[in-house]
Design a protein around this motif. Sequence first.
Motif, PDB file in Angstrom:
ATOM      1  N   ASP A  73       8.572 -62.420 -47.638  1.00  0.00           N
ATOM      2  CA  ASP A  73       9.978 -62.806 -47.458  1.00  0.00           C
ATOM      3  C   ASP A  73      10.145 -63.236 -46.001  1.00  0.00           C
ATOM      4  O   ASP A  73      10.553 -62.462 -45.137  1.00  0.00           O
ATOM      5  CB  ASP A  73      10.894 -61.633 -47.800  1.00  0.00           C
TER       6      ASP A  73
ATOM      7  N   ASN B  22      -2.099 -69.523 -51.450  1.00  0.00           N
ATOM      8  CA  ASN B  22      -3.160 -69.138 -52.380  1.00  0.00           C
ATOM      9  C   ASN B  22      -4.478 -69.038 -51.608  1.00  0.00           C
ATOM     10  O   ASN B  22      -4.879 -69.979 -50.919  1.00  0.00           O
ATOM     11  CB  ASN B  22      -3.300 -70.166 -53.498  1.00  0.00           C
TER      12      ASN B  22
ATOM     13  N   TRP C 189      -4.762 -65.603 -43.986  1.00  0.00           N
ATOM     14  CA  TRP C 189      -3.597 -66.491 -44.061  1.00  0.00           C
ATOM     15  C   TRP C 189      -3.078 -66.669 -42.637  1.00  0.00           C
ATOM     16  O   TRP C 189      -2.456 -65.796 -42.065  1.00  0.00           O
ATOM     17  CB  TRP C 189      -2.555 -65.855 -44.957  1.00  0.00           C
TER      18      TRP C 189
ATOM     19  N   GLN D 128      -2.598 -64.939 -54.873  1.00  0.00           N
ATOM     20  CA  GLN D 128      -1.351 -65.587 -54.477  1.00  0.00           C
ATOM     21  C   GLN D 128      -0.586 -64.611 -53.581  1.00  0.00           C
ATOM     22  O   GLN D 128      -0.092 -63.585 -54.038  1.00  0.00           O
ATOM     23  CB  GLN D 128      -0.504 -65.951 -55.697  1.00  0.00           C
TER      24      GLN D 128
ATOM     25  N   ASP E 162       6.352 -70.501 -43.734  1.00  0.00           N
ATOM     26  CA  ASP E 162       5.768 -70.522 -45.081  1.00  0.00           C
ATOM     27  C   ASP E 162       5.842 -69.128 -45.688  1.00  0.00           C
ATOM     28  O   ASP E 162       5.520 -68.131 -45.039  1.00  0.00           O
ATOM     29  CB  ASP E 162       4.299 -70.962 -45.026  1.00  0.00           C
ATOM     30  N   ASP E 163       6.273 -69.044 -46.935  1.00  0.00           N
ATOM     31  CA  ASP E 163       6.425 -67.731 -47.557  1.00  0.00           C
ATOM     32  C   ASP E 163       5.443 -67.480 -48.692  1.00  0.00           C
ATOM     33  O   ASP E 163       5.547 -66.472 -49.386  1.00  0.00           O
ATOM     34  CB  ASP E 163       7.856 -67.532 -48.058  1.00  0.00           C
ATOM     35  N   SER E 164       4.467 -68.365 -48.915  1.00  0.00           N
ATOM     36  CA  SER E 164       3.455 -68.122 -49.943  1.00  0.00           C
ATOM     37  C   SER E 164       2.209 -68.951 -49.645  1.00  0.00           C
ATOM     38  O   SER E 164       2.271 -69.992 -48.981  1.00  0.00           O
ATOM     39  CB  SER E 164       3.987 -68.455 -51.340  1.00  0.00           C
TER      40      SER E 164
ATOM     41  N   SER F  88       2.477 -63.699 -50.940  1.00  0.00           N
ATOM     42  CA  SER F  88       3.860 -64.128 -50.689  1.00  0.00           C
ATOM     43  C   SER F  88       4.562 -63.103 -49.802  1.00  0.00           C
ATOM     44  O   SER F  88       4.263 -61.904 -49.849  1.00  0.00           O
ATOM     45  CB  SER F  88       4.630 -64.300 -52.003  1.00  0.00           C
TER      46      SER F  88
ATOM     47  N   ASP G 119       3.180 -59.432 -50.645  1.00  0.00           N
ATOM     48  CA  ASP G 119       2.852 -59.206 -52.053  1.00  0.00           C
ATOM     49  C   ASP G 119       1.578 -59.970 -52.405  1.00  0.00           C
ATOM     50  O   ASP G 119       1.363 -61.097 -51.943  1.00  0.00           O
ATOM     51  CB  ASP G 119       3.989 -59.694 -52.950  1.00  0.00           C
ATOM     52  N   ASP G 120       0.754 -59.343 -53.225  1.00  0.00           N
ATOM     53  CA  ASP G 120      -0.535 -59.949 -53.609  1.00  0.00           C
ATOM     54  C   ASP G 120      -0.641 -59.937 -55.125  1.00  0.00           C
ATOM     55  O   ASP G 120      -0.678 -58.873 -55.756  1.00  0.00           O
ATOM     56  CB  ASP G 120      -1.686 -59.159 -52.980  1.00  0.00           C
TER      57      ASP G 120
END
Length: 286
Positions: A227, A237, A267, A223, A233-235, A225, A193-194
């Motif tokens: 699941d 910036n 990321w 941001q 790590d799940d998120s 994220s 998700d963005d």
Amino acid sequence: MRRIVLAISLFGLAMMVQAEEVHYVIKVTPTLVYIDAGQQAGAQKGDVYLLLREHGEHFAQVAEVEIVRVDSAFSIGEITYVKLGETIQVLQRAFSERDWQIMAEQAHAELSEREYQSESEQEKGVFGKRSILFMIGGEWGRSTDLRWNAQNSLLMEARSGNGLGFGVRLGQVLQNRWRLNFTYRTSAVGEVDDLAIEFDMHRLLSEHNRSGLYIGVGMGLHQLSIDAPGTSDDSANKLGFNLTAGLQIPGRWTFVAETGLQRIVKWGPSVDMSHVRTYIGLGRAF
């Protein structure tokens, strides 16, 4: 009729005249008119005077005379035209055709200016310099298809995929050809998700209230994220940069179609959310 009569008719014979700017008919014969405008008032042989009658707060044309004799305090004019249904009478106003023409031109210029201001105000009402835009589109080539190691829950691969995005954009026009934008954009299709907040500057290739192309550049904060299984790590910036080109069609509702290249800092070693995006939008200016 002569051009001055045409000019008067265009103004509906309703142009206001100050009393001190005109003279009066002081005597009338079947063919001649005496006017209290002589050499002292600048009258000359051959001058044309318009005879006017009061019509409420305005004036209507009665006749036209040509000066044939000039005295120090009065002039005598030969009647050359009488408007159908009108009668020349004592104390009607007499106004130089030359001065009337100047007033007609001034009045026409003032009328044109008022019409321009009115159009500008209407245009401003429909095409304000602030805007809100609701957007939907596709984002192509993002790393949204993730592959995890079932044994240790580590991310093994992030395959390229496509996603659907939504956005709300607030715009402020600067100097008619520049637009500063604040965009809130989200995409939640796929496994990443963005949620982004972006600031862009658009260069408009035509006036902001006309249809035309635009180009832009901007940056934002994303941001990201997921699941993630286990303790991954799940998120995160990440900073993003974008280049944009689009078409706007303003009106009571403004339509926008744009495409652009969005670069986002990776990321980790695998998740690269950079993509090409195409959006359409519908909004209002205010």
